[in-house]
Design an enzyme around this catalytic site. Structure first.
Site, mmCIF file in Angstrom:
data_model
loop_
_atom_site.group_PDB
_atom_site.id
_atom_site.type_symbol
_atom_site.label_atom_id
_atom_site.label_comp_id
_atom_site.label_asym_id
_atom_site.label_seq_id
_atom_site.Cartn_x
_atom_site.Cartn_y
_atom_site.Cartn_z
ATOM 1 N N HIS A 276 0.829 -1.224 0.000
ATOM 2 C CA HIS A 276 0.000 0.000 0.000
ATOM 3 C C HIS A 276 0.865 1.277 0.000
ATOM 4 O O HIS A 276 0.862 1.997 -0.966
ATOM 5 C CB HIS A 276 -1.008 0.058 1.160
ATOM 6 C CG HIS A 276 -1.959 -1.097 1.198
ATOM 7 N ND1 HIS A 276 -2.851 -1.345 0.177
ATOM 8 C CD2 HIS A 276 -2.153 -2.094 2.107
ATOM 9 C CE1 HIS A 276 -3.556 -2.439 0.464
ATOM 10 N NE2 HIS A 276 -3.135 -2.914 1.622
ATOM 11 N N ASP A 327 -5.040 -8.012 -3.396
ATOM 12 C CA ASP A 327 -5.335 -7.818 -1.979
ATOM 13 C C ASP A 327 -6.663 -8.443 -1.544
ATOM 14 O O ASP A 327 -6.746 -9.636 -1.349
ATOM 15 C CB ASP A 327 -5.262 -6.315 -1.655
ATOM 16 C CG ASP A 327 -5.230 -6.022 -0.170
ATOM 17 O OD1 ASP A 327 -5.134 -6.967 0.625
ATOM 18 O OD2 ASP A 327 -5.282 -4.829 0.208
HETATM 19 ZN ZN LIG Z 1 -3.444 -6.923 2.412
#
Ligand SMILES: [Zn+2]
Length: 461
Positions: A276, A327
């Site tokens: 991220h 994700d």
């Molecule tokens: Zn993750």
């Protein structure tokens, strides 16, 4: 030996015609790339198709595929929905899945990835215990479920073994987090050691470590975990700064931001991928660049959760290598993840062609995005793939040049058509380690995989 000859082949940063890819079947690697007349072996002509390196999904939690579509609402009179309320729903799902369910959900998830052109998945695995929070007799029981799922579907896997200790910086683990619990460092490292041996029993599997985040791992764990990874020669993946609250609690506890903490502990190096890195400061971007660390952007998840925007321009300017990940599996489409990194920057900056690289007096986007989709992910996961070059893994995909969305593409514009416009349904064939696992959009076990997945979905919701 086999030779794949497509109309166009993506090699050395451009599509080329008249070249073939010779595959060494024994090792599953690319032996040579060049004019077909110079290559040896049975020839397979891939008419109407373009050949590319398979995509690398550097960040996946396969079990979260089960909550797709089920969290897109909120109670009428509740506070606004956000990452934290989504997380509670995700925990609820995690607590319902049996080991068999985890296998079935992972298979469906990996099948969807293959069909979207993903040939390697970095599985960030944090389900460690059973539904009651008790350790399995075999502590690697659930690791083996996802490894078996990857093997059965035919995708390459890097299994990133997660350490999860606290329920927030300095906070006790919550009851709803009991399946993730890895309270003792020596036990965790022993499991890593065992996993390193176990993955060798599965086709095309390797491993890495994944201290979950500064929220879930105490500061004093960072150095020993990174040192174990260094001595084992494996990658380190960690969620970093997905939420502002994480950055704030890290700063309050340690007097520094998450990436600054990794640098202060001496663990930030080229083995590390920051997942991220949404809320990173200019100083942290400079630290990542200096360490040659990676960032894994997951924009289809980040937009779903309202996380914020990746500081893509700053990372690009600092030459930080960015990879992509699906994700939470809200969407499984590497082309969408690649293009959002560019398109989000266009919306933020109100300009076009932001993350480009210069060649022949032009700045173009597609080569940058294709590197994010393949080569950078392979380097982040330490696999020898991500490019069509001699010696690399023969992880390959074709795109259907007869698909209407690619109509009008030329040799020089095809990369832009693919990265900025085309849907993943253009992907026709997939090979992993030289073995074809998807042919003309068909996978041999798709019916069984989807039928068993549906049964899990019907039972747990
Ligand atoms: Zn993750």
């Amino acid at each position: 030996m086999r030779v794949l000859e497509a109309d166009l082949t993506y090699s050395n940063g451009a599509f080329q015609s008249g070249i073939g890819v010779e595959i060494d079947d024994a090792s599953g690697t690319i032996k040579r790339v060049g004019p077909v007349s110079e290559l040896g072996g049975e020839r397979f002509r891939l008419r109407g198709r373009a050949l590319l390196p398979g995509f690398v999904n550097a960040h996946s939690h396969s079990f979260q595929r089960i909550i797709r579509g089920r969290t897109q609402w909120r109670p009428l009179r509740s506070a606004p929905s956000d990452f934290w309320s989504w997380r509670d729903e995700m925990y609820a799902a995690a607590l319902t899945l049996t080991a068999d369910d985890i296998y079935d959900v992972a298979r469906l998830c990996f099948l969807e990835m293959l069909l979207a052109g993903t040939t390697t998945v970095g599985e960030f695995h944090y389900l460690q215990r059973d539904e009651s929070g008790t350790t399995y007799v075999d502590p690697l029981e659930l690791h083996k479920c996802v490894l078996q799922a990857a093997t059965d579907v035919g995708i390459r896997m890097v299994l990133l073994n997660c350490a999860y200790v606290t329920g927030g910086v300095g906070a006790q683990l919550r009851w709803t987090q009991r399946r993730f619990n890895t309270p003792e460092l020596d036990v965790y490292l022993r499991n890593c050691e065992e996993l390193k041996a176990v993955v060798t029993r599965y086709a095309h599997a390797t491993m890495g470590v994944a201290p979950h985040s500064v929220r879930a791992v105490p500061r004093e764990w960072l150095k020993p975990v990174a040192e174990w990874a260094r001595s084992a020669g494996v990658p380190v993946h960690m969620h970093i700064a997905e939420q502002l609250a994480e950055v704030e609690s890290c700063a309050a506890a340690y007097g520094m931001r998450p990436i600054e903490l990794l640098a202060a502990e001496g663990v930030l190096d080229s083995r590390v991928t920051a997942i991220h890195a949404t809320h990173t400061s200019a100083h942290e971007v400079a630290l990542l660049a200096r360490a040659r660390a990676f960032v894994c952007a997951c924009p289809t998840t980040e937009r779903d959760l309202g996380d914020g925007f990746l500081p893509a321009s700053s990372l690009h300017a600092a030459n930080v290598r960015v990879t992509i990940g699906s994700d939470s599996q809200a969407v499984i489409d590497p082309l969408e993840d690649m293009r959002l990194i560019e398109y989000h920057e266009r919306l933020r900056r109100m300009e076009r062609v932001v993350l480009g690289s210069a060649t022949n007096e032009k700045v173009t986007i597609a080569p940058t995005l294709l590197k994010m989709g393949s080569a950078h992910g392979a380097a982040s996961l330490q696999i020898n793939g991500g490019a069509i070059e001699a010696g690399r893994e023969a992880d390959l995909i074709t795109m259907d040049l007869d698909d209407i969305t690619l109509s009008g593409a030329t040799r020089d514009t095809l990369d832009a058509f693919i990265t900025l416009s085309a849907p993943a349904t253009c992907i026709k064939d997939v090979w992993v380690a030289g073995r074809q696992v998807v042919a003309d959009r068909q996978h041999k076990n798709a019916a069984d995989i989807t039928m068993r997945y549906r049964k899990v979905g019907e039972r747990v919701w």
